[in-house]
Structures are given as C-alpha cells and as structure tokens.
Write a protein that holds these residues in place. Structure first.
Motif, PDB file in Angstrom:
ATOM      1  N   ARG A  14      -6.183 -14.599  -6.548  1.00  0.00           N
ATOM      2  CA  ARG A  14      -6.593 -13.437  -7.335  1.00  0.00           C
ATOM      3  C   ARG A  14      -5.708 -12.249  -6.968  1.00  0.00           C
ATOM      4  O   ARG A  14      -5.106 -12.205  -5.899  1.00  0.00           O
ATOM      5  N   ASN A  15      -5.666 -11.281  -7.872  1.00  0.00           N
ATOM      6  CA  ASN A  15      -4.996 -10.003  -7.644  1.00  0.00           C
ATOM      7  C   ASN A  15      -6.056  -8.921  -7.546  1.00  0.00           C
ATOM      8  O   ASN A  15      -7.125  -9.037  -8.142  1.00  0.00           O
ATOM      9  N   SER A  16      -5.726  -7.859  -6.847  1.00  0.00           N
ATOM     10  CA  SER A  16      -6.601  -6.686  -6.851  1.00  0.00           C
ATOM     11  C   SER A  16      -5.740  -5.432  -6.781  1.00  0.00           C
ATOM     12  O   SER A  16      -4.651  -5.441  -6.209  1.00  0.00           O
ATOM     13  N   VAL A  17      -6.243  -4.390  -7.404  1.00  0.00           N
ATOM     14  CA  VAL A  17      -5.599  -3.077  -7.357  1.00  0.00           C
ATOM     15  C   VAL A  17      -6.694  -2.070  -7.090  1.00  0.00           C
ATOM     16  O   VAL A  17      -7.730  -2.084  -7.754  1.00  0.00           O
ATOM     17  N   GLY A  18      -6.473  -1.226  -6.098  1.00  0.00           N
ATOM     18  CA  GLY A  18      -7.473  -0.218  -5.768  1.00  0.00           C
ATOM     19  C   GLY A  18      -6.829   1.126  -5.521  1.00  0.00           C
ATOM     20  O   GLY A  18      -5.646   1.217  -5.173  1.00  0.00           O
ATOM     21  N   SER A  19      -7.617   2.181  -5.715  1.00  0.00           N
ATOM     22  CA  SER A  19      -7.125   3.520  -5.483  1.00  0.00           C
ATOM     23  C   SER A  19      -8.250   4.395  -4.935  1.00  0.00           C
ATOM     24  O   SER A  19      -9.386   4.295  -5.398  1.00  0.00           O
ATOM     25  N   VAL A  61      -5.860  16.944   0.645  1.00  0.00           N
ATOM     26  CA  VAL A  61      -6.040  15.850  -0.310  1.00  0.00           C
ATOM     27  C   VAL A  61      -5.062  14.723  -0.003  1.00  0.00           C
ATOM     28  O   VAL A  61      -3.875  14.956   0.188  1.00  0.00           O
ATOM     29  N   GLU A  62      -5.619  13.490   0.016  1.00  0.00           N
ATOM     30  CA  GLU A  62      -4.799  12.311   0.277  1.00  0.00           C
ATOM     31  C   GLU A  62      -5.130  11.247  -0.762  1.00  0.00           C
ATOM     32  O   GLU A  62      -6.307  11.041  -1.091  1.00  0.00           O
ATOM     33  N   TRP A  63      -4.117  10.557  -1.256  1.00  0.00           N
ATOM     34  CA  TRP A  63      -4.290   9.516  -2.258  1.00  0.00           C
ATOM     35  C   TRP A  63      -3.761   8.203  -1.685  1.00  0.00           C
ATOM     36  O   TRP A  63      -2.694   8.157  -1.086  1.00  0.00           O
ATOM     37  N   THR A  64      -4.538   7.133  -1.880  1.00  0.00           N
ATOM     38  CA  THR A  64      -4.143   5.803  -1.406  1.00  0.00           C
ATOM     39  C   THR A  64      -4.280   4.818  -2.550  1.00  0.00           C
ATOM     40  O   THR A  64      -5.278   4.842  -3.272  1.00  0.00           O
ATOM     41  N   THR A  65      -3.294   3.964  -2.710  1.00  0.00           N
ATOM     42  CA  THR A  65      -3.402   2.869  -3.672  1.00  0.00           C
ATOM     43  C   THR A  65      -2.938   1.586  -2.986  1.00  0.00           C
ATOM     44  O   THR A  65      -2.015   1.604  -2.176  1.00  0.00           O
ATOM     45  N   ALA A  80       0.840  -1.203   0.000  1.00  0.00           N
ATOM     46  CA  ALA A  80       0.000   0.000   0.000  1.00  0.00           C
ATOM     47  C   ALA A  80       0.868   1.243   0.000  1.00  0.00           C
ATOM     48  O   ALA A  80       1.964   1.256   0.557  1.00  0.00           O
ATOM     49  N   LEU A  81       0.353   2.269  -0.633  1.00  0.00           N
ATOM     50  CA  LEU A  81       1.013   3.562  -0.654  1.00  0.00           C
ATOM     51  C   LEU A  81      -0.034   4.610  -0.333  1.00  0.00           C
ATOM     52  O   LEU A  81      -1.087   4.667  -0.971  1.00  0.00           O
ATOM     53  N   ARG A  82       0.244   5.405   0.685  1.00  0.00           N
ATOM     54  CA  ARG A  82      -0.647   6.502   1.052  1.00  0.00           C
ATOM     55  C   ARG A  82       0.175   7.778   0.980  1.00  0.00           C
ATOM     56  O   ARG A  82       1.212   7.886   1.622  1.00  0.00           O
ATOM     57  N   GLU A  83      -0.290   8.723   0.179  1.00  0.00           N
ATOM     58  CA  GLU A  83       0.453   9.956  -0.060  1.00  0.00           C
ATOM     59  C   GLU A  83      -0.437  11.160   0.227  1.00  0.00           C
ATOM     60  O   GLU A  83      -1.547  11.247  -0.272  1.00  0.00           O
ATOM     61  N   LYS A  84       0.076  12.072   1.024  1.00  0.00           N
ATOM     62  CA  LYS A  84      -0.629  13.323   1.299  1.00  0.00           C
ATOM     63  C   LYS A  84      -0.210  14.312   0.219  1.00  0.00           C
ATOM     64  O   LYS A  84       0.923  14.780   0.199  1.00  0.00           O
ATOM     65  N   LEU A  85      -1.119  14.614  -0.715  1.00  0.00           N
ATOM     66  CA  LEU A  85      -0.812  15.485  -1.841  1.00  0.00           C
ATOM     67  C   LEU A  85      -0.835  16.965  -1.452  1.00  0.00           C
ATOM     68  O   LEU A  85      -0.151  17.775  -2.058  1.00  0.00           O
ATOM     69  N   GLN A 117      -9.948   1.623   3.959  1.00  0.00           N
ATOM     70  CA  GLN A 117     -11.290   2.003   3.490  1.00  0.00           C
ATOM     71  C   GLN A 117     -11.377   1.845   1.973  1.00  0.00           C
ATOM     72  O   GLN A 117     -11.745   2.761   1.247  1.00  0.00           O
ATOM     73  N   MET A 118     -11.016   0.656   1.509  1.00  0.00           N
ATOM     74  CA  MET A 118     -10.917   0.342   0.084  1.00  0.00           C
ATOM     75  C   MET A 118     -11.897  -0.776  -0.245  1.00  0.00           C
ATOM     76  O   MET A 118     -11.541  -1.943  -0.293  1.00  0.00           O
TER      77      MET A 118
END
Length: 176
Positions: A77-82, A46-50, A37-42, A119-120
């Motif tokens: 299975r694989n999953s990718v979320g943002s 604003v915050e972005w999580t993938t 996981a990567l969580r970045e405060k832009l 929260q994904m």
C-alpha cells in the motif's frame, strides 16, 4: 490486529470484558518498504511535515471461507500524510492537525516507525500539548490527542466465527 465483534471464540480472540473490542493475532507478516519525508519550518511558530510511505499491510481476501488468520494476506500500500503544527509563543501551547491517507483497506499499520517519528497518525488527527510550570524534576506537559476523528479505515468482515469489524486505527480521544 484490533476489532469489534461479539460471540467470537475465546481461543482465537482476546475479548475486552467491558466492550465488544478484541485483539487478534493476525499471524506473521513481513515486507519491505520506503519512506520519504519533508519537514519545513515555515516561521518561528509554524512547521509543516509531509510523509510518503510504501510498504506491506495485512488485508482480507475477497472471500473468507476459513479462520480469519487464513483469510489475510500481505499487500503493498501507499500512504501520504501531512501535518501542520503551530506553537503559541507566550504560553508554549503546540497544536498539530493533519491527515494521513492510505491507498486501500489495511488491517495493520503501514509505517509504525514513521508514524511515531513524525507524529503522523492515520486519517484525521489533532493534538494539543501545553507546557506546565516547572515543579519538581523534569519537564511536564499536558496533552490531548484525538485520532481518526472520522472513524475511517474500518473493515467489516464475515468469518466462519461471525461478523466482525477490523480496525487499523480506532477513533480515540486521549488526555494526559
């Protein structure tokens, strides 16, 4: 597991009295997995999580000949979320929108812990949280969550008990 269908045997399916929804014990399942996981405060607001996750889920066999439980297998299975979250500074309203893709049919959740932690939720999801004025003890907030807005991931199956639609993530709108 959850699903929709009517006329299924009461001994196997726990039917909701008010709708055609049901709960079903899919049997035991065990697998290992991984999450990055990567969580970045832009900015301050604003915050972005993938999140990438790999693990096992229950999936149906191509051909179902017996009871539903015997027609399920554990598959990787694989999953990718943002997610992108924005907080309006004056009112402290927080809006989160995102999408989580899963690499194939899945009847169970791929990464329950990661979904809660980040929260994904699977598929298209939107959440609005509003801080309420302080009264009494604690911190109060109103929230509205919309999950699986496009009703994705539903898996139609025909069992010896009849047709059913198995649902890993219901389309829901919830407010508290």
């Amino acid at each position: 597991m959850f699903g929709q269908g009517r006329g299924l045997p009461i001994s196997e399916y726990f039917q909701d009295s008010f709708s055609n929804g049901f709960a079903y014990d899919g049997g035991s399942s065990s697998s290992w997995g991984a999450r990055v996981a990567l969580r970045e405060k832009l900015s301050d607001d604003v915050e972005w999580t993938t999140v990438y996750a790999y693990g096992g889920v229950l999936t149906p066999l191509e051909e179902m000949s017996g009871p539903l439980r015997d027609s399920l297998r554990n598959t990787s299975r694989n999953s990718v979320g943002s997610n992108i979250s924005w907080t309006y500074p004056k009112s402290h309203t927080k809006v989160t929108a995102g999408y989580k893709w899963v690499s194939g049919s899945a009847l169970s959740r791929l990464d329950n812990y990661g979904e809660t932690l980040f929260q994904m939720d699977p598929f298209v999801h939107i959440s609005v949280r509003q801080q309420l004025p302080r009264f009494g003890l604690g911190h109060w907030e109103a929230m509205a969550d919309c999950e699986n807005l496009l009703a994705q991931g539903y898996v139609p199956v025909i069992t010896k008990d009849g047709p059913a639609m198995l649902v890993p993530a219901f389309r829901t709108v919830r407010a508290e």
